[in-house]
Design an enzyme around this catalytic site. Structure first.
Site, PDB file in Angstrom:
ATOM      1  N   HIS A 394       1.027  10.940  -2.146  1.00 33.95           N
ATOM      2  CA  HIS A 394       1.011   9.487  -2.340  1.00 33.95           C
ATOM      3  C   HIS A 394      -0.406   8.987  -2.638  1.00 33.95           C
ATOM      4  O   HIS A 394      -0.640   8.301  -3.641  1.00 33.95           O
ATOM      5  CB  HIS A 394       1.562   8.815  -1.075  1.00 33.95           C
ATOM      6  CG  HIS A 394       1.626   7.324  -1.141  1.00 33.95           C
ATOM      7  ND1 HIS A 394       2.782   6.638  -1.398  1.00 33.95           N
ATOM      8  CD2 HIS A 394       0.670   6.362  -0.959  1.00 33.95           C
ATOM      9  CE1 HIS A 394       2.549   5.337  -1.391  1.00 33.95           C
ATOM     10  NE2 HIS A 394       1.261   5.145  -1.116  1.00 33.95           N
ATOM     11  N   GLU A 395      -1.345   9.336  -1.769  1.00 30.01           N
ATOM     12  CA  GLU A 395      -2.713   8.826  -1.932  1.00 30.01           C
ATOM     13  C   GLU A 395      -3.397   9.409  -3.170  1.00 30.01           C
ATOM     14  O   GLU A 395      -4.179   8.720  -3.830  1.00 30.01           O
ATOM     15  CB  GLU A 395      -3.544   9.103  -0.670  1.00 30.01           C
ATOM     16  CG  GLU A 395      -3.021   8.447   0.599  1.00 30.01           C
ATOM     17  CD  GLU A 395      -2.839   6.939   0.498  1.00 30.01           C
ATOM     18  OE1 GLU A 395      -3.475   6.312  -0.374  1.00 30.01           O
ATOM     19  OE2 GLU A 395      -2.046   6.391   1.283  1.00 30.01           O
ATOM     20  N   HIS A 398      -2.437   7.285  -6.114  1.00 30.50           N
ATOM     21  CA  HIS A 398      -3.341   6.133  -6.252  1.00 30.50           C
ATOM     22  C   HIS A 398      -4.670   6.562  -6.878  1.00 30.50           C
ATOM     23  O   HIS A 398      -5.194   5.905  -7.782  1.00 30.50           O
ATOM     24  CB  HIS A 398      -3.636   5.533  -4.879  1.00 30.50           C
ATOM     25  CG  HIS A 398      -2.528   4.723  -4.293  1.00 30.50           C
ATOM     26  ND1 HIS A 398      -1.924   3.688  -4.968  1.00 30.50           N
ATOM     27  CD2 HIS A 398      -1.927   4.782  -3.080  1.00 30.50           C
ATOM     28  CE1 HIS A 398      -0.995   3.139  -4.193  1.00 30.50           C
ATOM     29  NE2 HIS A 398      -0.973   3.794  -3.039  1.00 30.50           N
ATOM     30  N   HIS A 401      -4.545   7.455 -10.554  1.00 25.78           N
ATOM     31  CA  HIS A 401      -4.382   6.198 -11.296  1.00 25.78           C
ATOM     32  C   HIS A 401      -5.755   5.533 -11.460  1.00 25.78           C
ATOM     33  O   HIS A 401      -6.134   5.116 -12.562  1.00 25.78           O
ATOM     34  CB  HIS A 401      -3.421   5.274 -10.538  1.00 25.78           C
ATOM     35  CG  HIS A 401      -2.945   4.090 -11.328  1.00 25.78           C
ATOM     36  ND1 HIS A 401      -2.040   3.176 -10.828  1.00 25.78           N
ATOM     37  CD2 HIS A 401      -3.262   3.644 -12.579  1.00 25.78           C
ATOM     38  CE1 HIS A 401      -1.800   2.242 -11.744  1.00 25.78           C
ATOM     39  NE2 HIS A 401      -2.546   2.499 -12.805  1.00 25.78           N
TER      40      HIS A 401
END
Length: 602
Positions: A394-395, A398, A401
């Site tokens: 998940h992190e 981020h 991105h």
């Protein structure tokens, strides 16, 4: 890590450097950090000389915008570094002081830059276009100006803006008061825990207690928490009521149709997106009712209650997954994103982006952070569980991105809107989940993974949409001149729970008080973005898996686009049209299939 007691939280000095982020790439010393603060202050003083001169020429306009970018870039670096050093160990007074100083510098500098936006809005649109033709250096600010002029009709006169600015501290009162009640004043008492000992119920422990396998513990924690909110219900209802009135006031003052319109306008999101989300989720409520029936059967209870919603319906996966193994699982799961993405992911693993383990004084939880000039750092508190592996995926979603955005876009567009912020992180989780489900042969492990996935859908799409509906209802009532009484809030919230969870669960009377503990309600019309972002991510991950390189290319271009376009347009180019109901509909059909499979396995 070295420690005499393997269960003791280690000191930071006891953790190997390879498991710590490398912030020295930002600043090699505190002196270097202080020097940047001096430079920021000098440039901030320099920029004030251009007050009331922005519209004089193309050169003065570019000079101010470019100088503003320079100052903001350095200011971001100073703030981010200090914040992350403090997060390493919050007890270190030097880091506390640096963080406080950075915050003070931000306030100081922002006040000096505050003349820019009001002055820009005073320059006629045709003059700006003329200057852009005269000076090609201004071309980079094309979308920036488009956005400025789009919002111009909602920017008031200088005196009115000044008056609204002075109201800022007063308007934040409801949120501040709620925060003091919720985090400082309210006490939930004690219950008898699983081991027969007294346990104080706190905000932090509540979710853990609700996951207890002992139903009596779950019920006691539920009642302890909500009876405490019930005792404060009139105060909290008044606080929330004034927060809603504040939203409505600002929307009217800025000439928006409604508070919802005002909120969505910042991202240029059509009102239909919000309504479509609610309507589409509510059309898929039968899948949630079936999930409740499944949960009731799995827990072997005569009646399913609201305090039974969080306890796992399958055995926890006890297998330990060391960080090195977790990285390999993430890499296997994200392989469909292609070589370029995987090379950057490996770069993050190799070059000190991640602060892996818990240590004494370290900030809890997990996040992706960083400045435009730094690596997109990740803070973890990795505990060797499968949930931690999903958190890593998940992190890093981020962070990649952010990496793509900052590597591709100029500083002006070097960040992305909240509306799309959870897309990349959720795409990563979805791809990892698909990989694990595809490769898992163990029935119990598969059930655990399905349970994890189902809870993500329930918590992120259904629950957040129910919150979004509640926010819409409360604001519409105030806009119609109706009072938000304690009874009104409780009745609305009880009704929504009945609607969203159905007849297969007992809607315990105390659940009517849940609205009183949700801090997001003081930042209205925010939570719907979790549901839309999750839906978009499920759609994109399915396209990546099914359509191959073409879908990957569009997705990578989305990651590169940063803040250079409106979020709706960015997602359309990636292959998801959030102005239509299909992405949400598709995501919830996936949820329905997962419920069906889980039913076969239970």
């Amino acid at each position: 890590m070295k420690s005499n007691n393997e269960n003791a939280i280690p000191k930071r000095s006891e953790i190997e450097d390879k498991y710590k982020w490398n912030l020295e790439k930002m600043y090699s010393s505190k002196d270097e950090w202080e020097k940047d603060i001096e430079t920021i202050r000098e440039k901030a003083n320099e920029i004030t000389q251009y007050a009331e001169k922005l519209g004089e020429s193309a050169d003065s306009l570019y000079t101010v915008l470019n100088l503003d970018d320079e100052i903001s870039r350095k200011l971001e670096n100073v703030f981010v570094y200090a914040r992350m050093k403090k997060d390493e160990d919050n007890r270190v007074t030097e880091y506390q002081a640096m963080s406080d100083k950075a915050q003070s510098v931000v306030v100081e500098v922002q006040s000096k830059l505050s003349f820019i936006t009001p002055e820009l809005t005073q320059i006629p649109e045709e003059t700006v276009h003329k200057y852009m033709k005269e000076d090609e250096r201004l071309s980079v600010y094309g979308f920036f100006f488009d956005e400025l002029f789009r919002q111009k009709k909602h920017i008031l006169s200088k005196n009115e803006e000044n008056l609204l600015a002075q109201m800022g501290e007063i308007s934040s009162a409801p949120k501040s008061i709620f925060s003091m009640i919720n985090n400082a004043d309210i006490k939930f008492g004690t219950i008898i825990g699983e081991e027969g000992k007294e346990v104080e119920v706190t905000q932090g422990r509540y979710t853990t207690l609700l996951k207890s396998t002992d139903r009596r513990v779950r019920k006691d924690a539920f009642e302890a928490l909500y009876k405490s909110y019930e005792a404060q219900k009139n105060t909290i209802a008044s606080t929330l009521g004034y927060s809603v009135k504040k939203d409505v006031f600002y929307a009217k003052a800025r000439k928006y149709k409604s508070a919802l319109d005002a909120s969505l306008s910042s991202d240029n999101i059509p009102l239909s997106v919000y309504d479509n989300l609610i309507d589409t989720v509510e059309s898929h409520l039968p899948s949630m009712y079936k999930y409740m029936e499944l949960r009731k059967a799995a827990l072997k209870v005569d009646e399913l209650h609201m305090y039974d919603l969080y306890t796992p319906i399958v055995k926890e996966m006890k297998a330990k997954i060391p960080f090195e193994e977790g990285k390999e699982l993430v890499k296997d799961g994200l392989a469909p994103l292609g070589k370029e993405y995987m090379d950057i992911l490996q770069k993050g693993f190799d070059e000190g982006w991640i602060d892996v383990y818990e240590n004494e004084g370290k900030t809890s939880g997990a996040y992706s952070f960083g400045s435009y000039e730094s690596a997109p750092y990740v803070l973890l508190n990795y505990q060797n569980t499968i949930n931690d592996v999903f958190t890593l995926a998940h992190e890093m979603g981020h962070s990649l991105h952010s990496y793509y955005t900052r590597s591709t876009q100029p500083y002006t567009y070097g960040s992305y809107k909240i509306f799309v912020a959870e897309v990349a992180s959720t795409v990563n989780e979805s791809l990892l989940m698909n990989h694990l489900l595809k490769t898992t042969t163990d029935k119990e492990k598969r059930k655990y993974l399905l349970n994890h996935y189902l809870e993500q859908f329930r918590g992120t799409i259904y629950r957040q949409t129910m919150f979004a509906k509640f926010e819409k209802m409360t604001h519409e009532m105030v806009e119609k001149g109706q009072a938000l009484t304690t009874d009104t809030l409780c009745d609305m919230y009880r009704h929504l729970n009945k609607k969203y969870f159905g007849d297969n669960i007992v809607i315990d009377d105390l659940i009517k008080m849940e609205w009183a503990r949700i801090p997001h309600f003081y930042n209205a019309f925010y939570v719907y973005k979790y549901a839309t972002g999750f839906s978009a991510a499920i759609s994109l991950s399915n396209q990546i898996l099914n359509d191959g390189q073409g879908a990957v290319d569009k997705y990578i271009n989305f990651l590169k686009s940063g803040g250079s376009d409106y979020p709706i347009n960015q997602l359309k180019k990636a292959g998801v049209d959030m102005t239509k109901t299909e992405p949400i509909d598709s995501a919830l059909k996936t949820f329905g299939k997962l419920v069906d499979e889980m039913e076969q396995l239970i």
